[in-house]
Scaffold this active site. Sequence first.
Site, PDB file in Angstrom:
ATOM      1  N   ASN A  25       0.847  -1.198   0.000  1.00  0.00           N
ATOM      2  CA  ASN A  25       0.000   0.000   0.000  1.00  0.00           C
ATOM      3  C   ASN A  25       0.880   1.245   0.000  1.00  0.00           C
ATOM      4  OD1 ASN A  25      -1.648   2.138   0.589  1.00  0.00           O
ATOM      5  ND2 ASN A  25      -2.760   1.138   2.253  1.00  0.00           N
ATOM      6  N   CYS A  39      -2.310   5.317   0.585  1.00  0.00           N
ATOM      7  CA  CYS A  39      -3.207   6.058   1.484  1.00  0.00           C
ATOM      8  C   CYS A  39      -2.762   7.515   1.573  1.00  0.00           C
ATOM      9  CB  CYS A  39      -3.220   5.431   2.867  1.00  0.00           C
ATOM     10  SG  CYS A  39      -4.401   4.087   2.962  1.00  0.00           S
TER      11      CYS A  39
HETATM   12  C1  LIG Z   1     -13.028   3.800   4.286  1.00  0.00           C
HETATM   13  C2  LIG Z   1     -11.939   3.371   3.385  1.00  0.00           C
HETATM   14  C3  LIG Z   1     -10.795   2.800   3.893  1.00  0.00           C
HETATM   15  C4  LIG Z   1      -9.771   2.393   3.046  1.00  0.00           C
HETATM   16  N1  LIG Z   1      -8.667   1.795   3.571  1.00  0.00           N
HETATM   17  C5  LIG Z   1      -7.693   1.345   2.751  1.00  0.00           C
HETATM   18  C6  LIG Z   1      -6.596   0.617   3.264  1.00  0.00           C
HETATM   19  O1  LIG Z   1      -6.488   0.362   4.458  1.00  0.00           O
HETATM   20  N2  LIG Z   1      -5.659   0.197   2.386  1.00  0.00           N
HETATM   21  C7  LIG Z   1      -5.729   0.429   1.053  1.00  0.00           C
HETATM   22  O2  LIG Z   1      -4.850   0.014   0.316  1.00  0.00           O
HETATM   23  N3  LIG Z   1      -6.776   1.117   0.538  1.00  0.00           N
HETATM   24  C8  LIG Z   1      -7.760   1.558   1.349  1.00  0.00           C
HETATM   25  N4  LIG Z   1      -8.847   2.184   0.819  1.00  0.00           N
HETATM   26  C9  LIG Z   1      -8.897   2.421  -0.646  1.00  0.00           C
HETATM   27  C10 LIG Z   1      -9.648   1.309  -1.381  1.00  0.00           C
HETATM   28  O3  LIG Z   1      -9.002   0.069  -1.240  1.00  0.00           O
HETATM   29  C11 LIG Z   1      -9.779   1.624  -2.883  1.00  0.00           C
HETATM   30  O4  LIG Z   1      -8.486   1.748  -3.436  1.00  0.00           O
HETATM   31  C12 LIG Z   1     -10.547   2.916  -3.159  1.00  0.00           C
HETATM   32  O5  LIG Z   1     -11.621   3.042  -2.254  1.00  0.00           O
HETATM   33  C13 LIG Z   1     -11.087   2.968  -4.581  1.00  0.00           C
HETATM   34  O6  LIG Z   1     -12.046   1.968  -4.842  1.00  0.00           O
HETATM   35  P1  LIG Z   1     -13.646   2.249  -4.824  1.00  0.00           P
HETATM   36  O7  LIG Z   1     -13.913   3.393  -5.722  1.00  0.00           O
HETATM   37  O8  LIG Z   1     -14.267   0.954  -5.251  1.00  0.00           O
HETATM   38  O9  LIG Z   1     -14.004   2.565  -3.407  1.00  0.00           O
HETATM   39  C14 LIG Z   1      -9.891   2.592   1.654  1.00  0.00           C
HETATM   40  C15 LIG Z   1     -11.056   3.158   1.142  1.00  0.00           C
HETATM   41  C16 LIG Z   1     -12.079   3.540   1.980  1.00  0.00           C
HETATM   42  C17 LIG Z   1     -13.337   4.119   1.407  1.00  0.00           C
END
Ligand SMILES: Cc1cc2nc3c(=O)[nH]c(=O)nc-3n(C[C@H](O)[C@H](O)[C@H](O)COP(=O)(O)O)c2cc1C
Lengths: 427, 76
Positions: free
Chosen positions: A132, A135
Amino acid sequence: MADLRINLAGIESPNPFWLASAPPTNSGYQVQRAFEAGWGGAVWKTLGDPILNVSSRFAAVNFNGQRVAGFNNIELITDRPLEVNLKEIYETKKRFPDHAIIASLMVEPNQAAWHEIVKRVEDVGVDGLELNFGCPHGMAERGMGSASGQVPELVEKQTYWVKEVAKTPVIVKLTPNITDITVTAESAVQGGADAVSMINTINSLAGVDLDTWNTIPHVAGKGAHGGYCGPAVKPIALNMVGECARNANINVPISGIGGISNWKDAVEYMLMGATGVQVCTAAMHHGFRIVEDMIEGLDTYLDEKGLASAMDLVGKSVPRYSDWGDLDLNYNIVARINNDICINCNKCHIACEDTAHQCIDMLKDGNGKDILQVREEDCVGCNLCSIVCPVDGAIEMVEVPNELPSMTWNERQAVLSSTLTSQAMKK
Amino acid sequence: MSEYQDFLHERDRIDFLLQKGYKITNVTENLSGAFVDFEKSGESNGEAPRETLHILNADARKYFSAMLMKQQKEEV
Ligand SMILES: Cc1cc2nc3c(=O)[nH]c(=O)nc-3n(C[C@H](O)[C@H](O)[C@H](O)COP(=O)(O)O)c2cc1C
């Protein structure tokens, strides 16, 4: 029934639908329920030194009646000790041996720290690792997440450290908070990545409360930027996937993430080069069972297209994704209004008159009925009228033949400069 | 006048010279559009006649470019 299985850099999964590392993959209880619902894989909520979160954490952007057009969060990585997560990963893998479990990892940019966590998660039987580097908040202030994902050298070095000890495939998850994602994708490949995934969330502030003047969300009256995701980010993420897919130096599989809400979104990502997809916001909005429609929709689509395997979709649209300079300047389309379907709302006329090329006339037909008509010779085919038209089928964009041959900007410039050169030589 | 009428007008001026045997010899593009130099070679005596057209319309600028491409292909 088509074969929905995928193989992403050696990670096998019963279908291309994985849950992204986020709240839906926080625990064994959740991931096991997700697998029961039909998800093919899960990227576990990012593991690292357990963090402290604030409350509240989420905000959504609703747009014209559509709830959660975009989603914003200021949540950090897992707040549970590594041992707890590893025990649940082990149990989940034992119950679902054919499903993909990928451990998302984040530690400080330090070789020993990466070596330690890689060995410990691989010992419990994960199918792959996802680093990752994405973030955008909280962790970035501590030099992790997007802070290291924005520095190509750090992406390469940390990937390399992981590859020194990893026995399972390594996916590098990239941040979109960078001018050109292909630069960091290339660094990941240089460091030995087996695959790249994109996108993590985009720096965002969901809004400001007009009554209290607080940020949305706020924590005791204070706010901080978060990460944006959900349907609104799909076009941004899809472009990043396409740019990486067509870059010869990024010759590893791509896991596509960003705003995927249904099977159609997933197919678009796969056509644009993703071997599989990851979903977060849509699952948070509608629950795990959305995967049932995704599986059925993909299966039906593959059958309709006469394709035997989901893998046959991967990259099929990539050769059609190019640079602006390679587009044909002499290709022409124009708008045609079907007055049998048109409801005469005049939105197309207003849009064209006020903000485009003033080529839609308000006329009366032989019976005195109001009609709209495009002066095709003045229409530049911009699509705006059909975009603002509220009625399907009322405006069609049709190709019109051009007697001039195909000519791209790059070809034009080459011809112009060679004219100049030959003239200079004559003189 | 509509943009299309502008195009037709400028295209006619380009065609007029090409039909009289002129060839495009140079193009200068700047903030004001394109200045296209034409020259009619092969005249038996004296200096080859020259003309310059100031082309403003976008479609007309595509048009002379296509004519220039054609001209280069014919020269090869
Ligand atoms: C509440 C929340 C927490 C997230 N936590 C992480 C995380 O811990 N690690 C990570 O790699 N991405 C994290 N993400 C990002 C998601 O894995 C993803 O890359 C991003 O939400 C885009 O996808 P989506 O449009 O389907 O939500 C998080 C996203 C959200 C909404």
